[in-house]
Design an enzyme around this catalytic site. Structure first.
Site, PDB file in Angstrom:
ATOM      1  N   GLY A   9      19.715 -75.538  -9.976  1.00 20.36           N
ATOM      2  CA  GLY A   9      19.974 -74.099 -10.138  1.00 20.36           C
ATOM      3  C   GLY A   9      19.864 -73.689 -11.595  1.00 20.36           C
ATOM      4  O   GLY A   9      20.611 -72.840 -12.074  1.00 20.36           O
ATOM      5  N   GLN A  13      22.421 -67.778 -13.657  1.00 20.44           N
ATOM      6  CA  GLN A  13      23.166 -67.224 -14.798  1.00 20.44           C
ATOM      7  C   GLN A  13      23.815 -68.332 -15.632  1.00 20.44           C
ATOM      8  O   GLN A  13      23.697 -68.333 -16.854  1.00 20.44           O
ATOM      9  CB  GLN A  13      24.247 -66.244 -14.305  1.00 20.44           C
ATOM     10  N   ASP A  52      14.251 -78.184  -4.278  1.00 22.49           N
ATOM     11  CA  ASP A  52      15.201 -77.508  -3.402  1.00 22.49           C
ATOM     12  C   ASP A  52      16.388 -78.453  -3.197  1.00 22.49           C
ATOM     13  O   ASP A  52      16.245 -79.509  -2.586  1.00 22.49           O
ATOM     14  CB  ASP A  52      14.507 -77.206  -2.059  1.00 22.49           C
ATOM     15  N   TYR A 142      31.900 -66.895   0.739  1.00 21.37           N
ATOM     16  CA  TYR A 142      31.780 -67.593  -0.550  1.00 21.37           C
ATOM     17  C   TYR A 142      33.093 -68.310  -0.897  1.00 21.37           C
ATOM     18  O   TYR A 142      33.101 -69.492  -1.237  1.00 21.37           O
ATOM     19  CB  TYR A 142      31.423 -66.564  -1.626  1.00 21.37           C
ATOM     20  N   LYS A 146      33.928 -72.272  -1.224  1.00 24.44           N
ATOM     21  CA  LYS A 146      34.431 -72.867  -2.461  1.00 24.44           C
ATOM     22  C   LYS A 146      35.735 -73.635  -2.211  1.00 24.44           C
ATOM     23  O   LYS A 146      35.925 -74.735  -2.741  1.00 24.44           O
ATOM     24  CB  LYS A 146      34.638 -71.788  -3.543  1.00 24.44           C
TER      25      LYS A 146
HETATM   26  N1  SER Z   1      31.425 -64.089 -10.065  1.00 21.62           N
HETATM   27  C1  SER Z   1      31.587 -64.512  -8.709  1.00 21.62           C
HETATM   28  C2  SER Z   1      31.344 -63.411  -7.749  1.00 21.62           C
HETATM   29  O1  SER Z   1      31.599 -62.285  -8.102  1.00 21.62           O
HETATM   30  C3  SER Z   1      32.973 -65.054  -8.498  1.00 21.62           C
HETATM   31  O2  SER Z   1      32.971 -66.420  -8.735  1.00 21.62           O
HETATM   32  O3  SER Z   1      30.951 -63.658  -6.662  1.00 21.62           O
END
Ligand code: SER
Length: 311
Positions: A9, A13, A52, A142, A146
């Protein structure tokens, strides 16, 4: 033995800046950047492999061929995009982690970095100075990925001795590479709009306070965590990490100190609900105590630095 790293990756960012920092530290040849997309920084010195991270056998081949000992798994789908594509987010965020954890278990790599997030917390978690341990109950795909990932890291460490290290990053602010698909991304976009239009229409409410961090601090924390002996930076623990906390209104006030004409309006969308479910501020005392974490940037330094670079 010199370290040899693979960053999965690398176009993202965090990946973009991590590659630069690691190359500065270890030498260009010791750091292989990789991404599912073609190299977005071909002018940069150092190897790049298009890969990938979901392709386990291709990943294994690179690890063996290049004699990689350390993997930074930065490929992920963030909170807002994850709500649009829940199956894809789960598959990407979890399967890539399993591939890398298995490399550790099989003794093919010695150390792993895997980013967690403030998204592991949910509406029932304490909002202020949210502690390392306590009620989690994340409400986004998400966040669920995590928190599950954190548990799997702990499991692979306890059961198989895998040295996997992790940080719960707050919203990250940077100018070298744009974030994508997160709820905290407004705090980057606002700078581009402030400079280009003099106005920003924010998708969060004026008072949506969230934990945030300038990228240099996040990179410093990552390198410090990975360098510390395992007696200090404990494998299997995803450390809370704090830099600063602010609301869109507080950020806009700080920007106005540099750009007095700047104005902001608010039109909260579905991301507001995600922001409401997350902490306002984070207690990172474990990180401070275990491996000496201390951030350098506060709100005013961050705004000053962002505007200076983007102008
Ligand atoms: N910056 C991330 C988001 O906004 C949070 O870990 O999804």
């Amino acid at each position: 033995m010199p370290q040899k790293c693979l960053i999965l990756g690398a176009n993202g960012q965090i990946g973009t800046e991590l590659v630069i920092a690691l190359r500065k530290k270890l030498g260009n040849g010791q750091v292989i950047a990789s991404d599912v997309k073609p190299n977005k920084a071909p002018d940069q010195e150092g190897p790049f492999i298009q890969l990938d991270a979901l392709d386990e056998s291709a990943l294994r081949a690179v690890i063996v061929q290049e004699k990689i000992d350390t993997v930074y798994l930065m490929a992920a789908m963030l909170s807002a995009t994850g709500e649009q594509h829940p199956d894809l987010a789960w598959s990407l965020n979890m399967n890539t982690l399993f591939h890398v954890l298995r490399l550790g278990k099989d003794g093919l790599i010695q150390r792993i970095f895997w980013p967690s997030s403030i998204a592991v917390f949910g509406p029932s978690s304490p909002k202020d100075n949210t502690p390392q341990l306590g009620i989690m109950e994340p409400s986004t795909v998400y966040g669920i990925s995590k928190l599950s990932g954190e548990m799997w890291c702990q499991y692979y460490h306890q059961k198989y001795g895998v040295d996997v290290r992790s940080l719960r990053y707050p919203g990250l602010i940077s100018y070298k590479s744009a974030p994508g698909g997160g709820t905290t991304d407004y705090a980057v976009t606002i700078f581009y709009e402030a400079l280009a239009q003099g106005h920003y229409n924010c998708y969060l409410s004026a008072e949506a306070t969230l934990p945030m961090m300038y990228m240099d601090d996040a990179i410093d924390a990552t390198l410090a965590l990975m360098d510390a002996p395992s007696t200090h930076a404990k494998p299997g623990v995803a450390y809370n990490l704090a830099g600063m906390s602010f609301s869109p209104e507080e950020l806009s006030e700080e920007i106005k100190k540099h750009l007095p004409e700047f104005s902001i309006s608010y039109a909260p969308d579905s991301r507001q609900k995600i922001a409401d479910s997350w902490p306002k501020s984070i207690d990172d005392s474990w990180a401070r105590k275990d491996w000496g974490w201390k951030p350098k940037y506060d709100l005013s330094q961050m705004v000053h630095t962002m505007l200076a670079h983007l102008k």
